[in-house]
Design a protein around this motif. Structure first.
Motif, PDB file in Angstrom:
ATOM      1  N   VAL A  44       0.837  -1.200   0.000  1.00 55.79           N
ATOM      2  CA  VAL A  44       0.000   0.000   0.000  1.00 55.79           C
ATOM      3  C   VAL A  44       0.873   1.253   0.000  1.00 55.79           C
ATOM      4  CG1 VAL A  44      -1.655   1.324   1.379  1.00 55.79           C
ATOM      5  CG2 VAL A  44      -2.007  -1.123   1.021  1.00 55.79           C
ATOM      6  N   TRP A  48       0.627   3.893  -2.967  1.00 59.73           N
ATOM      7  CA  TRP A  48       0.192   5.255  -2.656  1.00 59.73           C
ATOM      8  C   TRP A  48       0.948   6.288  -3.495  1.00 59.73           C
ATOM      9  CZ3 TRP A  48      -1.618   6.612   2.833  1.00 59.73           C
ATOM     10  CH2 TRP A  48      -2.112   7.898   2.883  1.00 59.73           C
ATOM     11  N   GLY A  53      -2.854   4.424  -7.575  1.00 57.92           N
ATOM     12  CA  GLY A  53      -3.019   4.181  -6.145  1.00 57.92           C
ATOM     13  C   GLY A  53      -3.732   5.324  -5.448  1.00 57.92           C
ATOM     14  N   GLN A  54      -3.390   6.536  -5.818  1.00 62.01           N
ATOM     15  CA  GLN A  54      -4.056   7.694  -5.208  1.00 62.01           C
ATOM     16  C   GLN A  54      -5.524   7.743  -5.599  1.00 62.01           C
ATOM     17  OE1 GLN A  54      -1.622  11.008  -6.379  1.00 62.01           O
ATOM     18  NE2 GLN A  54       0.000  10.497  -4.921  1.00 62.01           N
ATOM     19  N   LEU A  57      -7.319   5.147  -3.530  1.00 63.18           N
ATOM     20  CA  LEU A  57      -7.542   5.573  -2.157  1.00 63.18           C
ATOM     21  C   LEU A  57      -8.664   6.608  -2.062  1.00 63.18           C
ATOM     22  CD1 LEU A  57      -3.885   5.682  -0.848  1.00 63.18           C
ATOM     23  CD2 LEU A  57      -5.644   4.010  -0.315  1.00 63.18           C
TER      24      LEU A  57
END
Length: 115
Positions: A44, A48, A53-54, A57
């Protein structure tokens, strides 16, 4: 290209955590679970740093916010709905049993085997 490499590294870290669970089969369960959590955490952390990934999230955050808006049924409503479902299941089971028996008799009659 660097983002694809980061995604690959994140996947490999997760795979390493899962592999650690099986490679530490003779160790304590807590240690095995910590290996998985460490792999997941590292994965993770690397994920991130990528745009995908952002975005993921942000999506998870929005999903949690929407889940908090859900109005859950009361205990009484849940019980009533469950009872309605059970009654309908029994009715459908009886109906399908009657239809099945009817078709069985019709097939026997058409084949001349009695009935």
């Amino acid at each position: 290209m660097i983002n694809k490499i980061k995604l690959l590294v994140a996947f490999l870290l997760l795979a390493a955590g899962i592999a650690g669970f099986y490679l530490l089969a003779d160790k304590a369960t807590v240690l095995r679970i910590l290996a998985v959590l460490a792999g997941l955490g590292a994965s993770v952390a690397v994920l991130w740093t990528t745009p995908i990934g952002q975005q993921s999230l942000v999506f998870i955050g929005e999903a949690v916010a929407e889940a908090r808006k859900v109005v859950w049924p009361t205990r009484k409503e849940t019980t009533q709905t469950t009872m309605v479902v059970f009654v309908l299941v029994v009715i459908m089971a009886a109906f399908l049993a009657v239809v099945d028996i009817g078709f069985a008799f019709m097939v026997q009659w058409l084949m001349g085997r009695g009935a």
